[in-house]
Design an enzyme around this catalytic site. Sequence first.
Site, PDB file in Angstrom:
ATOM      1  N   GLU A   1     -43.833   5.107 -18.309  1.00  0.00           N
ATOM      2  CA  GLU A   1     -44.376   3.750 -18.275  1.00  0.00           C
ATOM      3  C   GLU A   1     -45.595   3.624 -19.175  1.00  0.00           C
ATOM      4  O   GLU A   1     -45.704   2.696 -19.978  1.00  0.00           O
ATOM      5  CB  GLU A   1     -44.757   3.373 -16.841  1.00  0.00           C
ATOM      6  CG  GLU A   1     -45.304   1.978 -16.689  1.00  0.00           C
ATOM      7  CD  GLU A   1     -44.289   0.934 -17.061  1.00  0.00           C
ATOM      8  OE1 GLU A   1     -44.579   0.140 -17.977  1.00  0.00           O
ATOM      9  OE2 GLU A   1     -43.199   0.911 -16.465  1.00  0.00           O
TER      10      GLU A   1
ATOM     11  N   ASP B   1     -45.883   1.347 -22.628  1.00  0.00           N
ATOM     12  CA  ASP B   1     -46.856   0.262 -22.760  1.00  0.00           C
ATOM     13  C   ASP B   1     -47.763   0.464 -23.971  1.00  0.00           C
ATOM     14  O   ASP B   1     -47.994  -0.466 -24.751  1.00  0.00           O
ATOM     15  CB  ASP B   1     -47.695   0.157 -21.493  1.00  0.00           C
ATOM     16  CG  ASP B   1     -46.891  -0.290 -20.288  1.00  0.00           C
ATOM     17  OD1 ASP B   1     -45.794  -0.835 -20.485  1.00  0.00           O
ATOM     18  OD2 ASP B   1     -47.353  -0.089 -19.150  1.00  0.00           O
TER      19      ASP B   1
ATOM     20  N   SER C   1     -40.817  -4.040 -18.027  1.00  0.00           N
ATOM     21  CA  SER C   1     -41.997  -3.276 -18.413  1.00  0.00           C
ATOM     22  C   SER C   1     -42.136  -3.204 -19.926  1.00  0.00           C
ATOM     23  O   SER C   1     -43.242  -3.018 -20.436  1.00  0.00           O
ATOM     24  CB  SER C   1     -41.906  -1.846 -17.870  1.00  0.00           C
ATOM     25  OG  SER C   1     -42.263  -1.780 -16.522  1.00  0.00           O
TER      26      SER C   1
ATOM     27  N   ASP D   1     -34.841 -20.125 -27.931  1.00  0.00           N
ATOM     28  CA  ASP D   1     -34.251 -20.523 -26.656  1.00  0.00           C
ATOM     29  C   ASP D   1     -33.054 -19.626 -26.344  1.00  0.00           C
ATOM     30  O   ASP D   1     -32.122 -19.517 -27.148  1.00  0.00           O
ATOM     31  CB  ASP D   1     -33.826 -21.985 -26.729  1.00  0.00           C
ATOM     32  CG  ASP D   1     -33.561 -22.591 -25.367  1.00  0.00           C
ATOM     33  OD1 ASP D   1     -33.800 -21.898 -24.365  1.00  0.00           O
ATOM     34  OD2 ASP D   1     -33.136 -23.759 -25.322  1.00  0.00           O
TER      35      ASP D   1
END
Length: 602
Positions: free
Chosen positions: A297, A301, A515, A560
């Site tokens: 993680e 990040d 994440s 979109d």
Amino acid sequence: MRVSLKTWVVLALAGLTAAAPSVHTVKVKETTRVPRGWTKRDKAPRDLLIDLRIAIPQSNFPALEQHLWEISDPFNERYGAHLSHEEVNELIAPHPESVGAVDAWLAEHGLTEADIARSPAGDWVKVRVPVGKVENMLDATYHVYEHADGSTLVRTTSYGLPEHLHAHVEFIQPTTLFSRFRPNKATFHFSQAVSAAPAEENAPAISVPSASGGSVDASCNTNITVTCLKQLYNAVGYTPLANTGNQVAATGYLEEFASFSDLQLFFKSQVPAAVNSSFNVISINGGLNNQTEPGGEANLDTQFLFGITHPIPATFFTTGGRPPFIPDIGSTENTNEPYLDWLDFILNTPHPPQTISTSYADDEQTVPVNFAQRVCQGFAQLGAKGVSLTFSSGDGGVGDGDPDPATQECITNDGRNKTEFLPLFPPSCPFVTAVGGTIHVPETAVDFSGGGFSNVFDRPLFQAVAVPEFLEKLAPGTFKGLFNPNGRAIPDVAAQADNFLVFIDGEEFHIGGTSAAAPTFAGFVSLLNDARIRAGKSSLGFLNPLIYSIGLVHTGAFNDITTGNNPGCGTEGFNATAGWDPVTGFGTPNFGILKEIVLALP
């Protein structure tokens, strides 16, 4: 002078009365049910130290909120006029009467000013006290509770306060908060990467009209890199500066450590210009950044957020403390409140980074309403100071954050045992930007993208048009009773969320989950801040009023996403549709168009 026996007795009793706590009628302040998955174990050790946090009502939060709406509204003449740290603290300072009442109560229990830590505004008070004293103060009984996943918490299901204090204390924690605050990482998407096949490497670029140059490398369909993201989101060729005062940050908890050596491998592979650059580490509550235990993680990040934004100065906040607390190994401190420690720190920071990404959350229903509201007000304070906060929306679709549909329960914890869609907190707070996920090129909604409607926060004003438009498209009776149509809707936006190539312990892997989406979107927000600051303008701060204004009137500023859905709770979930939807929000960013829009603002 001789003192009679009667006089001596009277004086002695008076002294004892002065030394003892005053007698007040204690009334229950808060109770909770033990959420499913938790089992009560032994009583908590009486000598275990707890950092007891007392929330004192903020005297004028409505005024701060009004300031926030005005300085975040692109159509308001005050847009971008962020408040100073001191101005924010002045607005939220508690009433002196409340401070005095709480101080007197603490003094009755033998706590002096030397034992008390206060936030700069005085709206938070923290005291470190053993469980035995806490139980006396709160008329409570603490136990160790164990979750099915092995994590443990020291909690009580009920606590009380003297009746006269109820108006002066919003809540006290840790008491009834059973949140686990876990990473929003779909671990089932974690797999070792393989090189792109020769056919893929030689395949023609994929036509994407909104992308830089109108196309994206074919390899981006299976391997997401910084280059892929800059192509897809129309940012190729934009290079930020390192010396404008702009900063970007990622948060880390639960002993997730970010590796410097893995970052260099990542930079060598994906961002050669960044080789030999790094990030600052700020430790909170003894947080470490152990280089022998890199975390997936934390590496995800930092590598992607700081790879997108290089050379903007970068910070990794590492906050100490994690479950489980195991009382039989001689531990004398309860250290499993890391998120509260980070919040204390960042609210006390006069000049925090302008963009902060967080990829951790928990089921909204495990968070007491008063706690969620107060934490959300803390995010509003950061927004008023010019900080943009992104949170990943979750990896359980409309479910409870569990990425495995087979183990999702989607049952309420309030005693009704009702089946409902379960949003996550903090993404459900209206003062943060919730980021959902997409996959592939052209983009479609990834099936684990968290989305839905809050059961705690009402629909905010900035969603007054976009969300009803979506709800009107639903067939009558769709998911009736499964969600709160009047709640704050999530997510707000989206970004790629699967097949990210990261380095962990020297090896290259794929990682998926929202994440990945949150730091990705945050990276492009930081680039927009760079453009504004270079033009002599303020940072963007609280994003949502701007996002919804742009999404409603500027075609093309967001890509979109109109295909895909987010199944969960035994349903197919919501569908991505034209305009805003509770799978991908308004869609993914077109940096080139957004840059021109934000540069045209005051």
